[in-house]
Design a protein around this motif. Structure first.
Motif: not given
Length: 362
Positions: A8-11, A146-152
């Motif tokens: 899980p390294t993606r942004k 609104s925004a959500g930030i994660s690795y997938n």
């Protein structure tokens, strides 16, 4: 590293506009600000396309019959949709996204995934990129996002709902798996009411319950989707952000609280489903050549029936008529009906001559 690697390294950022259609209407008409607004028709057979947050406080939701919405909120103000305006605003937002990354996967006019692992600004912190994008959207359009930030993608989508409206949230690789375990499966993107009910029937109510099931169990009960559910229960989703994503079909379905046997009631149940799929088509200025009806009976037997029209279906009345005709062709039903679904396929841009081609008999 490839986007398909499990590490899980993606942004990934999921940007979701807040009450988009209704917010555009409130922006353009100051008299609507602070009031409960529904975008859609107040007619007896009308359906709400979108609701302002003031209307949502009364329980008004998209795809709700207009008569129900008006009953729940007597002061509700109905506004006719202006999809040309919504598309124009959506293009403004898309241009802002493109300042940061070419990896943009639109899901609709008001939401998209962005892969900012490597971005055009050279920024290292994805949450800062999301905040900057939201600020630019506000400055350019006057609207909140609104925004959500994660690795997938799966977790980014969930995160975008956590601090709505006008907020953002981060789900990190460290806390992702535990976060999923604590979440009710009905909150999972990709698990609709019908699937959530089926999961509950086999003892799956939360992410932890889902994680406890083997891959073989999930595949047996949920088919090909079992592999996806097995992964997301562990916070794993290797789907790439696909800027060339082309939608081949659009569908909606509903599982009834009480099985239906009356043909007229069943036909009425098709109305909100058609309204939902047509809303997607209208917002993207497309039509469809094929209408498919899905029927699941009380014993879980499923049948599908399709009708194709060479000139295409270019309004909701034609689609509803086709779906209802397909339904009538299966009546009297061999068993009570548990679920109905409507899917449009062979999607394409509306033809200029479509209006003159709508008069036909099914």
């Amino acid at each position: 590293m490839s986007q398909d690697d499990a590490t899980p390294t993606r942004k990934i950022i999921h940007v979701d506009m807040d009450a988009f259609y209704a917010s555009v209407e409130q922006r353009d008409n100051p008299e609507l600000r602070g009031k409960p607004v529904a975008v859609g028709s107040p007619a007896a057979r009308g359906v709400v396309a979108a609701a302002s947050y003031e209307a949502r406080a009364f329980g008004v939701r998209s795809a709700m019959p207009s008569v129900t919405a008006a009953r729940q909120c007597p002061d509700l103000i109905f506004v006719t949709p202006r999809f040309d305006v919504y598309r124009a605003v959506s293009m403004q937002i898309r241009e802002i996204f493109a300042e940061y990354t070419p990896l943009i996967e639109p899901l609709s006019l008001d939401e998209a995934y962005l892969d900012v692992t490597t971005n055009l600004k050279g920024m290292q912190i994805a949450s800062e990129i999301a905040a900057e994008i939201r600020a630019k959207i506000k400055q350019t359009t006057g609207l909140n996002a609104s925004a959500g930030i994660s690795y997938n993608k799966f977790l980014a989508k969930i995160a975008s709902d956590l601090n709505k409206p006008n907020g953002q949230a981060v789900i990190t690789p460290r806390n992702g798996p535990a976060f999923v375990e604590s979440l009710p499966v009905k909150k999972f993107h990709g698990v609709g009411p019908a699937t959530a009910k089926r999961m509950a029937e086999v003892g799956i109510e939360t992410g932890a319950d889902l994680k406890a099931k083997s891959l073989e169990f999930l595949t047996e009960h949920f088919g090909k989707s079992g592999t996806y559910y097995f992964g997301i229960a562990r916070g794993i989703d290797n789907r790439r952000v696909n800027p060339d994503r082309e939608r081949k079909s659009v569908g909606a379905e509903d599982t009834f609280a009480v099985d239906v046997e009356d043909i007229e009631k069943a036909k009425r149940e098709l109305e909100p489903l058609v309204a939902k799929v047509w809303r997607y088509c209208e917002s993207h200025d497309i039509g469809a050549k094929t209408v498919t009806l899905k029927i699941r009976f009380a014993d879980f037997q499923i049948i599908t029936r399709s009708r194709t029209h060479s000139a295409g279906f270019h309004d909701d009345n034609a689609i509803l008529a086709a779906a209802q005709a397909l339904l009538e062709g299966e009546h009297p039903f061999p068993k009570k009906v548990r679920l109905l679904g409507v899917t449009l396929s062979s999607l394409g841009q509306k033809e200029p001559s479509a209006t003159s081609q709508l008069e036909f008999h099914l």
